[in-house]
Design a protein around this motif. Structure first.
Motif, PDB file in Angstrom:
ATOM      1  N   ALA A  30       0.837  -1.211   0.000  1.00 31.42           N
ATOM      2  CA  ALA A  30       0.000   0.000   0.000  1.00 31.42           C
ATOM      3  C   ALA A  30       0.865   1.251   0.000  1.00 31.42           C
ATOM      4  O   ALA A  30       1.898   1.309   0.683  1.00 31.42           O
ATOM      5  N   TYR A  34      -4.363   1.226   4.623  1.00 31.97           N
ATOM      6  CA  TYR A  34      -5.642   0.861   5.245  1.00 31.97           C
ATOM      7  C   TYR A  34      -5.324   0.392   6.657  1.00 31.97           C
ATOM      8  O   TYR A  34      -4.559  -0.544   6.845  1.00 31.97           O
ATOM      9  N   TRP A  35      -5.866   1.063   7.650  1.00 35.28           N
ATOM     10  CA  TRP A  35      -5.635   0.656   9.053  1.00 35.28           C
ATOM     11  C   TRP A  35      -6.858   1.103   9.838  1.00 35.28           C
ATOM     12  O   TRP A  35      -6.996   2.281  10.138  1.00 35.28           O
ATOM     13  N   SER A 166      -9.179 -11.147   3.984  1.00 39.17           N
ATOM     14  CA  SER A 166      -8.197 -10.183   4.493  1.00 39.17           C
ATOM     15  C   SER A 166      -8.381  -8.909   3.676  1.00 39.17           C
ATOM     16  O   SER A 166      -8.347  -8.955   2.436  1.00 39.17           O
ATOM     17  N   GLY A 167      -8.589  -7.797   4.362  1.00 39.46           N
ATOM     18  CA  GLY A 167      -8.921  -6.547   3.662  1.00 39.46           C
ATOM     19  C   GLY A 167      -7.979  -6.248   2.506  1.00 39.46           C
ATOM     20  O   GLY A 167      -8.405  -6.042   1.362  1.00 39.46           O
ATOM     21  N   SER A 168      -6.674  -6.265   2.789  1.00 37.77           N
ATOM     22  CA  SER A 168      -5.727  -5.857   1.753  1.00 37.77           C
ATOM     23  C   SER A 168      -5.716  -6.835   0.572  1.00 37.77           C
ATOM     24  O   SER A 168      -5.256  -6.488  -0.519  1.00 37.77           O
ATOM     25  N   ARG A 171      -6.988  -5.943  -2.901  1.00 40.78           N
ATOM     26  CA  ARG A 171      -6.174  -5.194  -3.866  1.00 40.78           C
ATOM     27  C   ARG A 171      -5.188  -6.083  -4.615  1.00 40.78           C
ATOM     28  O   ARG A 171      -4.312  -5.565  -5.303  1.00 40.78           O
ATOM     29  N   SER A 224      -2.421  -8.030  12.408  1.00 32.14           N
ATOM     30  CA  SER A 224      -3.116  -6.839  11.911  1.00 32.14           C
ATOM     31  C   SER A 224      -4.574  -6.818  12.381  1.00 32.14           C
ATOM     32  O   SER A 224      -5.138  -5.739  12.540  1.00 32.14           O
ATOM     33  N   HIS A 228      -6.047  -3.412  13.714  1.00 32.23           N
ATOM     34  CA  HIS A 228      -7.253  -2.756  13.164  1.00 32.23           C
ATOM     35  C   HIS A 228      -8.246  -2.480  14.287  1.00 32.23           C
ATOM     36  O   HIS A 228      -8.838  -1.396  14.348  1.00 32.23           O
ATOM     37  N   ASP A 315       5.143  -2.022   5.775  1.00 36.08           N
ATOM     38  CA  ASP A 315       3.879  -2.718   5.970  1.00 36.08           C
ATOM     39  C   ASP A 315       3.700  -2.850   7.479  1.00 36.08           C
ATOM     40  O   ASP A 315       4.431  -2.226   8.228  1.00 36.08           O
ATOM     41  N   ALA A 316       2.809  -3.717   7.925  1.00 35.73           N
ATOM     42  CA  ALA A 316       2.685  -3.918   9.371  1.00 35.73           C
ATOM     43  C   ALA A 316       3.771  -4.871   9.831  1.00 35.73           C
ATOM     44  O   ALA A 316       3.519  -6.023  10.168  1.00 35.73           O
TER      45      ALA A 316
HETATM   46  O1  PMV Z   1      -5.285  -6.988   5.157  1.00 37.02           O
HETATM   47  P1  PMV Z   1      -4.978  -6.873   6.594  1.00 37.02           P
HETATM   48  O2  PMV Z   1      -6.188  -6.964   7.456  1.00 37.02           O
HETATM   49  O3  PMV Z   1      -3.882  -7.808   7.012  1.00 37.02           O
HETATM   50  O4  PMV Z   1      -4.409  -5.390   6.871  1.00 37.02           O
HETATM   51  C1  PMV Z   1      -3.171  -4.983   6.391  1.00 37.02           C
HETATM   52  C2  PMV Z   1      -2.991  -3.532   6.517  1.00 37.02           C
HETATM   53  C3  PMV Z   1      -1.641  -3.008   6.067  1.00 37.02           C
HETATM   54  O5  PMV Z   1      -0.929  -3.975   5.332  1.00 37.02           O
HETATM   55  C4  PMV Z   1      -0.791  -2.619   7.266  1.00 37.02           C
HETATM   56  C5  PMV Z   1      -1.839  -1.764   5.227  1.00 37.02           C
HETATM   57  C6  PMV Z   1      -2.408  -1.996   3.856  1.00 37.02           C
HETATM   58  O6  PMV Z   1      -3.174  -1.140   3.410  1.00 37.02           O
HETATM   59  O7  PMV Z   1      -2.062  -3.000   3.215  1.00 37.02           O
END
Ligand code: PMV
Length: 362
Positions: A30, A34-35, A166-168, A171, A224, A228, A315-316
């Protein structure tokens, strides 16, 4: 498209013969992060990412019709050749969440065979490539059941299902630049699924490079999901969401004009804002390691010294993504190998660049 458009309904109740399908799906990084989310995996702010090319997951989804439809479904997970019981709860939870949209999955048992081109849980988004590869496999089943499915619907629904894992991951279906989350200046953007950045980008962003410095390849101390959730009671949450929206607006311009200096400012500020949220949540935590900061300082020093357009994002996790235009590859590669690799765990790093998204293998 609306949520109800993604509910599978076929007039005939067909059952497929046993078979399998294999997808290769990339990770993404990203630029605007997104957080923070609300149920069900709806982002609190829109985000945009570069789709990667070399960091990917390959997943084979084997399906066989259940002996009796009333029998409990069996899902087995094999990761890099070995049975992985610990991955099962997350996948079973994912199957439960998506069942209302892909009801046909209840008719089959599944064996999921998966492998990554990069270390698991190293801060490289393995959940993004993993969940998207699986969602694409399920969409291939839907396509077999309903061959008239159109490509756009297929991709949007694959992203929609991925998001629920998983949100990301929403994408990771397409590339090279994907927006997820509604933003007023990006007309087709949606909170439900990712869409390709709709404007023409400046040539400087073609084949943009991302060298990932593996500072710490261990499991993350804070997932994450927990991160979140901490945004719900975070004192700076609303300002952070507003900042991300504003940064996405600015970045949308910059990607078209090629104002690389402004690109660097937005991207680095987003990475630090993400980690600032972690450091100021209750409880607070730090995912960066001392070498993460050493690398950042080295990058700043090099940029000042040489006027290079190198920058970093995070990233995280502790790893550093070093981003730079392809035309500067020679100088930056030299800088990385001479001055940065010694900060990586076991000198490990991954050279990556922009990719076009997921591909079917078989
Ligand atoms: O997709 P998740 O829930 O693991 O969230 C990841 C969030 C970040 O990688 C830190 C930021 C992002 O937008 O990818």
């Amino acid at each position: 498209m609306r949520e109800e458009d993604f509910v599978f309904n076929s007039p005939e109740n067909r059952i497929l013969d046993d078979g399998f399908v294999t997808w290769k799906s990339p990770s993404n990084i990203a630029l605007v992060k997104y957080w923070g989310k609300s149920d069900p995996q709806i982002p609190k702010n829109p985000s945009i990412s570069f789709t990667l090319n070399n960091c990917h997951t390959i997943t084979t989804l084997e399906y066989s019709k259940k002996e009796f439809l009333s029998k409990k479904q069996v899902i087995s997970v094999i990761f890099e050749g070995k049975t992985k019981e610990e991955f099962k709860p997350k996948i079973e939870e994912f199957f439960k969440r998506i069942l209302v949209y892909v009801s046909f999955i209840a008719d089959y048992d599944f064996v999921i065979k998966t492998e990554n081109s990069f270390p698991h849980s190293s801060g490289i988004a393995s959940s993004a490539s993993g969940m998207s590869a699986l969602a694409l496999g399920i969409m291939s089943l839907e396509k077999k059941l309903n061959p008239s499915l159109e490509r756009e619907y297929f991709l949007n629904k694959a992203s929609f299902l991925s998001r629920l894992g998983s949100g990301s991951a929403a994408r990771s279906i397409e590339g090279p630049l994907v927006v997820w989350g509604k933003h007023p200046i990006i007309g087709n953007s949606s909170d439900l699924y990712g869409t390709i950045f709709p404007f023409k980008t400046d040539p400087v962003f073609e084949n943009y490079q991302d060298t990932i410095l593996l500072v710490d390849q261990g499991e993350k101390q804070v997932s994450s999901t927990i991160g979140h959730n901490l945004m719900h009671s975070h004192p700076y949450a609303e300002n952070r969401f507003a900042q991300a929206r504003k940064n996405l607006g600015k970045l949308t311009e910059v990607l078209q004009t090629g104002d690389i200096k402004e690109f660097i400012k937005i991207v680095e500020s987003e990475a630090l804002a993400l980690h600032a949220m972690m450091m100021t949540s209750d409880p607070y935590f730090i995912l960066m390691k001392p070498n993460t900061l050493k690398i950042i300082n080295k990058i700043w020093e090099f940029r000042k010294r040489t006027n290079s357009n190198i920058c970093f994002t995070l990233d995280a996790g502790a790893n550093v993504h070093v981003l730079f235009p392809n035309r500067e590859k020679k100088e930056v590669d030299l800088f990385i190998s001479n001055e940065l690799i010694s900060f990586c765990q076991n000198n490990k790093y991954i050279c990556d660049s922009l990719g076009e998204g997921a591909e079917i293998v078989i």
